[in-house]
Design an enzyme around this catalytic site. Structure first.
Site, PDB file in Angstrom:
ATOM      1  CE  LYS A  13      -2.075  -1.191   3.898  1.00  0.00           C
ATOM      2  NZ  LYS A  13      -1.411  -2.461   4.208  1.00  0.00           N
ATOM      3  NE  ARG A  89      -5.708  -1.378   9.488  1.00  0.00           N
ATOM      4  CZ  ARG A  89      -4.532  -1.053   8.954  1.00  0.00           C
ATOM      5  NH1 ARG A  89      -4.358   0.085   8.361  1.00  0.00           N
ATOM      6  NH2 ARG A  89      -3.539  -1.881   9.039  1.00  0.00           N
ATOM      7  NE  ARG A 128       7.342  -1.864   6.662  1.00  0.00           N
ATOM      8  CZ  ARG A 128       6.020  -1.924   6.630  1.00  0.00           C
ATOM      9  NH1 ARG A 128       5.349  -1.403   5.619  1.00  0.00           N
ATOM     10  NH2 ARG A 128       5.384  -2.508   7.619  1.00  0.00           N
ATOM     11  NE  ARG A 161       5.144   0.085  10.407  1.00  0.00           N
ATOM     12  CZ  ARG A 161       4.078  -0.101   9.616  1.00  0.00           C
ATOM     13  NH1 ARG A 161       4.065   0.445   8.409  1.00  0.00           N
ATOM     14  NH2 ARG A 161       3.063  -0.819  10.009  1.00  0.00           N
ATOM     15  NE  ARG A 172       1.474  -4.889  11.201  1.00  0.00           N
ATOM     16  CZ  ARG A 172       2.667  -4.696  10.629  1.00  0.00           C
ATOM     17  NH1 ARG A 172       3.769  -5.153  11.212  1.00  0.00           N
ATOM     18  NH2 ARG A 172       2.750  -4.037   9.487  1.00  0.00           N
TER      19      ARG A 172
HETATM   20  P1  AP5 Z   1       4.753  -1.449   2.064  1.00  0.00           P
HETATM   21  O1  AP5 Z   1       4.377  -0.791   0.791  1.00  0.00           O
HETATM   22  O2  AP5 Z   1       5.393  -0.608   3.107  1.00  0.00           O
HETATM   23  O3  AP5 Z   1       3.512  -2.263   2.654  1.00  0.00           O
HETATM   24  P2  AP5 Z   1       2.131  -1.758   3.269  1.00  0.00           P
HETATM   25  O4  AP5 Z   1       1.029  -2.444   2.530  1.00  0.00           O
HETATM   26  O5  AP5 Z   1       2.085  -0.275   3.339  1.00  0.00           O
HETATM   27  O6  AP5 Z   1       2.215  -2.459   4.684  1.00  0.00           O
HETATM   28  P3  AP5 Z   1       2.081  -1.887   6.177  1.00  0.00           P
HETATM   29  O7  AP5 Z   1       2.839  -2.817   7.047  1.00  0.00           O
HETATM   30  O8  AP5 Z   1       2.412  -0.446   6.244  1.00  0.00           O
HETATM   31  O9  AP5 Z   1       0.545  -2.111   6.398  1.00  0.00           O
HETATM   32  P4  AP5 Z   1      -0.198  -2.161   7.743  1.00  0.00           P
HETATM   33  O10 AP5 Z   1      -1.609  -2.126   7.268  1.00  0.00           O
HETATM   34  O11 AP5 Z   1       0.178  -3.287   8.588  1.00  0.00           O
HETATM   35  O12 AP5 Z   1       0.299  -0.869   8.523  1.00  0.00           O
HETATM   36  P5  AP5 Z   1      -0.285   0.591   8.699  1.00  0.00           P
HETATM   37  O13 AP5 Z   1       0.836   1.518   8.777  1.00  0.00           O
HETATM   38  O14 AP5 Z   1      -1.381   0.862   7.758  1.00  0.00           O
HETATM   39  O15 AP5 Z   1       5.711  -2.687   1.710  1.00  0.00           O
HETATM   40  C1  AP5 Z   1       6.256  -3.519   2.715  1.00  0.00           C
HETATM   41  C2  AP5 Z   1       7.690  -3.910   2.358  1.00  0.00           C
HETATM   42  O16 AP5 Z   1       7.694  -4.717   1.170  1.00  0.00           O
HETATM   43  C3  AP5 Z   1       8.593  -2.713   2.043  1.00  0.00           C
HETATM   44  O17 AP5 Z   1       9.865  -2.987   2.534  1.00  0.00           O
HETATM   45  C4  AP5 Z   1       8.590  -2.629   0.519  1.00  0.00           C
HETATM   46  O18 AP5 Z   1       9.791  -2.103   0.027  1.00  0.00           O
HETATM   47  C5  AP5 Z   1       8.412  -4.093   0.109  1.00  0.00           C
HETATM   48  N1  AP5 Z   1       7.576  -4.253  -1.097  1.00  0.00           N
HETATM   49  C6  AP5 Z   1       6.480  -3.513  -1.448  1.00  0.00           C
HETATM   50  N2  AP5 Z   1       5.955  -3.973  -2.610  1.00  0.00           N
HETATM   51  C7  AP5 Z   1       6.730  -5.034  -2.987  1.00  0.00           C
HETATM   52  C8  AP5 Z   1       6.690  -5.924  -4.105  1.00  0.00           C
HETATM   53  N3  AP5 Z   1       5.737  -5.819  -5.061  1.00  0.00           N
HETATM   54  N4  AP5 Z   1       7.641  -6.902  -4.179  1.00  0.00           N
HETATM   55  C9  AP5 Z   1       8.602  -6.999  -3.216  1.00  0.00           C
HETATM   56  N5  AP5 Z   1       8.695  -6.176  -2.138  1.00  0.00           N
HETATM   57  C10 AP5 Z   1       7.769  -5.207  -2.024  1.00  0.00           C
HETATM   58  O19 AP5 Z   1      -0.957   0.469  10.157  1.00  0.00           O
HETATM   59  C11 AP5 Z   1      -0.173   0.242  11.291  1.00  0.00           C
HETATM   60  C12 AP5 Z   1      -1.057   0.116  12.524  1.00  0.00           C
HETATM   61  O20 AP5 Z   1      -1.753   1.350  12.757  1.00  0.00           O
HETATM   62  C13 AP5 Z   1      -2.172  -0.928  12.423  1.00  0.00           C
HETATM   63  O21 AP5 Z   1      -1.709  -2.217  12.770  1.00  0.00           O
HETATM   64  C14 AP5 Z   1      -3.208  -0.370  13.414  1.00  0.00           C
HETATM   65  O22 AP5 Z   1      -2.833  -0.668  14.739  1.00  0.00           O
HETATM   66  C15 AP5 Z   1      -3.081   1.127  13.213  1.00  0.00           C
HETATM   67  N6  AP5 Z   1      -4.011   1.609  12.178  1.00  0.00           N
HETATM   68  C16 AP5 Z   1      -3.682   2.118  10.948  1.00  0.00           C
HETATM   69  N7  AP5 Z   1      -4.784   2.441  10.251  1.00  0.00           N
HETATM   70  C17 AP5 Z   1      -5.848   2.135  11.039  1.00  0.00           C
HETATM   71  C18 AP5 Z   1      -7.256   2.220  10.865  1.00  0.00           C
HETATM   72  N8  AP5 Z   1      -7.805   2.670   9.732  1.00  0.00           N
HETATM   73  N9  AP5 Z   1      -8.047   1.807  11.888  1.00  0.00           N
HETATM   74  C19 AP5 Z   1      -7.532   1.348  13.050  1.00  0.00           C
HETATM   75  N10 AP5 Z   1      -6.201   1.236  13.284  1.00  0.00           N
HETATM   76  C20 AP5 Z   1      -5.367   1.626  12.275  1.00  0.00           C
HETATM   77 ZN    ZN Z   2       1.976   1.109   4.931  1.00  0.00          ZN
END
Ligand code: AP5
Ligand code: ZN
Length: 217
Positions: A13, A89, A128, A161, A172
């Protein structure tokens, strides 16, 4: 454009959303990034949110809906539309977003799901590296920074992170399948859902996304 990106942790994402922002001149709102900035500032919200995030749970709907509302109202970049990364979400969050858009006589155009098998996510998450100030992410193997452990653009240090370990990832993923899968059905029902194979390399994922976005806009 007005769209959301749904996908499990590590689906890509945060990798794809900035490209959408650039291409469509819209704002990129990532609730995870917003929460991490509260954590870094040690605000009361940040202190509470950190505990939940490190355990792989979800912060309350009211809080994240409020954060998105605030940005859509006040962030000028959002006048050109938005890409939401990591929101909604839960079904109540999806309903909250619909209500916000209804108030402005707008609708969501695309709900794109990055589809990928859980087994591929461990390597992505544990490798990451992120630049906290911008939210830019790298990967030790799949997308290494030009210089060891520093951001390509600012030269500032990259960090891991605190929720990027195998144990928190497991939780997660459970949270994703339990709470966020119903959001996928929500958008399938209203006809704006599309799926993308997120196991492809990043450039290919981007091409698949553009195919969808250019088709029906
Ligand atoms: P990356 O693009 O960073 O992945 P991502 O989908 O953004 O994954 P996240 O871990 O950020 O998602 P998340 O939903 O767990 O966390 P969020 O911050 O939203 O890619 C990951 C890695 O892979 C990178 O190293 C990248 O280089 C590599 N990569 C990418 N694409 C690739 C490919 N095609 N091939 C190979 N490698 C690749 O949320 C964190 C926390 O915040 C949640 O757990 C929750 O507690 C809270 N939170 C956030 N939003 C909400 C909400 N709406 N409601 C309630 N709580 C929330
Ligand atoms: Zn993310």
């Amino acid at each position: 454009i007005r769209m959301i990106l749904i996908g499990p942790p590590g689906a890509g994402k945060g990798t794809q959303a900035p490209k959408i922002k650039e291409r469509f001149s819209c704002c990129h709102l990532a609730t995870g990034d917003m929460l991490r900035s509260q954590v870094a500032k040690k605000t009361p919200l940040g202190v509470e949110a950190k505990k939940i995030m490190d355990q792989g749970g979800l912060v309350s709907d009211e809080i994240v809906i409020g954060m998105i509302k605030e940005e859509l109202n006040n962030n000028r970049e959002c006048q050109g539309g938005f890409i939401l990364d990591g929101f909604p979400r839960t079904v109540p969050q999806a309903e909250g977003l619909d209500a916000m858009l209804r108030e402005r006589s707008r609708t969501l155009q695309h709900a794109v799901q990055l589809e990928i098998d859980d087994s591929l996510l461990v390597a992505r998450i544990t490798g990451r590296l992120v630049h906290p100030a911008s939210g830019r992410s790298y990967h030790t193997t799949f997308n290494p920074p030009k210089k060891n452990m520093t951001d390509d653009i600012t030269g500032e240090p990259l960090v891991q992170r605190s929720d990027d370990n195998a144990e928190a990832l497991k939780k997660r993923l459970v949270t994703y399948h339990k709470q966020t899968s119903p959001v996928v059905d929500y958008y399938k029902k209203n006809g704006i859902w599309s799926g993308v194979d997120a196991s492809q390399e990043p450039g290919q994922v981007w091409k698949s996304m553009l195919n969808i976005l250019d088709k029906k806009n």
